[in-house]
Design an enzyme around this catalytic site. Sequence first.
Site, PDB file in Angstrom:
ATOM      1  NE  ARG A 103      -4.301  -0.957   0.181  1.00 40.49           N
ATOM      2  CZ  ARG A 103      -4.015  -1.805  -0.936  1.00 40.49           C
ATOM      3  NH1 ARG A 103      -3.732  -2.192  -1.510  1.00 40.49           N
ATOM      4  NH2 ARG A 103      -5.335  -2.308  -0.428  1.00 40.49           N
ATOM      5  CD  GLU A 131      -1.921   3.537  -5.072  1.00 38.02           C
ATOM      6  OE1 GLU A 131      -1.356   3.368  -4.647  1.00 38.02           O
ATOM      7  OE2 GLU A 131      -3.115   2.712  -5.205  1.00 38.02           O
ATOM      8  CG  HIS A 136      -3.009  -0.136  -6.510  1.00 32.24           C
ATOM      9  ND1 HIS A 136      -3.270   0.362  -5.364  1.00 32.24           N
ATOM     10  CD2 HIS A 136      -3.598  -1.800  -6.044  1.00 32.24           C
ATOM     11  CE1 HIS A 136      -3.479  -0.350  -4.924  1.00 32.24           C
ATOM     12  NE2 HIS A 136      -3.795  -2.208  -4.878  1.00 32.24           N
TER      13      HIS A 136
HETATM   14  C1  DGY Z   1      -5.405  -5.650  -2.634  1.00 28.60           C
HETATM   15  O1  DGY Z   1      -6.184  -6.692  -2.733  1.00 28.60           O
HETATM   16  O2  DGY Z   1      -5.779  -4.887  -1.549  1.00 28.60           O
HETATM   17  C2  DGY Z   1      -5.419  -4.657  -3.910  1.00 28.60           C
HETATM   18  O3  DGY Z   1      -4.366  -3.973  -3.445  1.00 28.60           O
HETATM   19  C3  DGY Z   1      -6.502  -4.689  -4.670  1.00 28.60           C
HETATM   20  O4  DGY Z   1      -5.579  -4.389  -5.839  1.00 28.60           O
END
Ligand code: DGY
Length: 323
Positions: free
Chosen positions: A238, A267, A285
Amino acid sequence: MKPKVLVTREVFDDVLEYLSQYADVQSNQSDEPMSPGALAAALSDKQGAVITISDRVDGALLKRCPELKVVCNVAVGTNNIDLAACRSAGVMATNTPGVLEDSTADFTWALILATARRVTEAEDYLRTGKWDRWKLKQLLGTDVHHATLGIIGMGGIGRVVARRAAGFDMTVLYHNTQPAPKEVENTCRATYVSKEELLSRADIVTLHVPYTPATHHLVGKAELAQMNSSAILINTSRGGVVDDTALIAALRDGTIAGAGLDVFENEPKFNSDFLALKNVVLTPHIASSSVVTRHKMVMLAAQNLVAALTGKTPPNLLNPLKD
Ligand code: DGY
């Protein structure tokens, strides 16, 4: 009367067909991002929602959605949902574990290899007409095979990343809030070390932690300074786990050799200073974004929604409402 549900972003048609058997579905197939105000307005008469990481569900939104019973995130990460606020509002929240670990780990490897072997930089060199001859020292990269991989966060995705490392004959170190069970360490051929030891020994550091107040800027100026100047940092977890301003400075001044990033602070409006750097591979992402996995994720979210609205316990309930 069927319950009313909202699907906040474009999804696969068969998922809408499945949901429509149980609910009156309002979907956003035009995929227009919804402002917090638009989301609250659209949810004000809904009992359930399939939401994404771009949708913030917090106390302020919940106050405006008196009918809401369940929100189902199409993600394993849940930092866009205030779980405590959901619990006090009597709203169930779910996520999608168990379906995206392999694809996310594969993509982590794509970034590891692309960063270490300078794939995007090399492609740009070729596409922009700079390739005029073979050179011994052309775009020299770093070997991945036999290198030391440092995994921070040994949950579902971290473990799959570790298992893939065996194919590259790597030494695998990991750090986690708790050491993993012995059988996991054995299958992953991974050794538990402190964060400091991992940062100072690894050639490749890869992050697989959830984003929480405790992991905010887990890698900042001090941690980057502990890494080897030849090392690379990979982040498919993240934005916010890494201090992007500190990382840009570290990539500029050679504190570390490179980075592969699929996630960013703020983002999609990430820090544009990254764009001027050649030693960083940037993707939007997409680590879980294979056809099969994204379909599984959204179908699982839909199944959680249907379970909740038909009086069952959703399989991936995050916040049981009763003790
Ligand atoms: C998640 O599953 O947390 C991913 O980052 C979504 O794309």
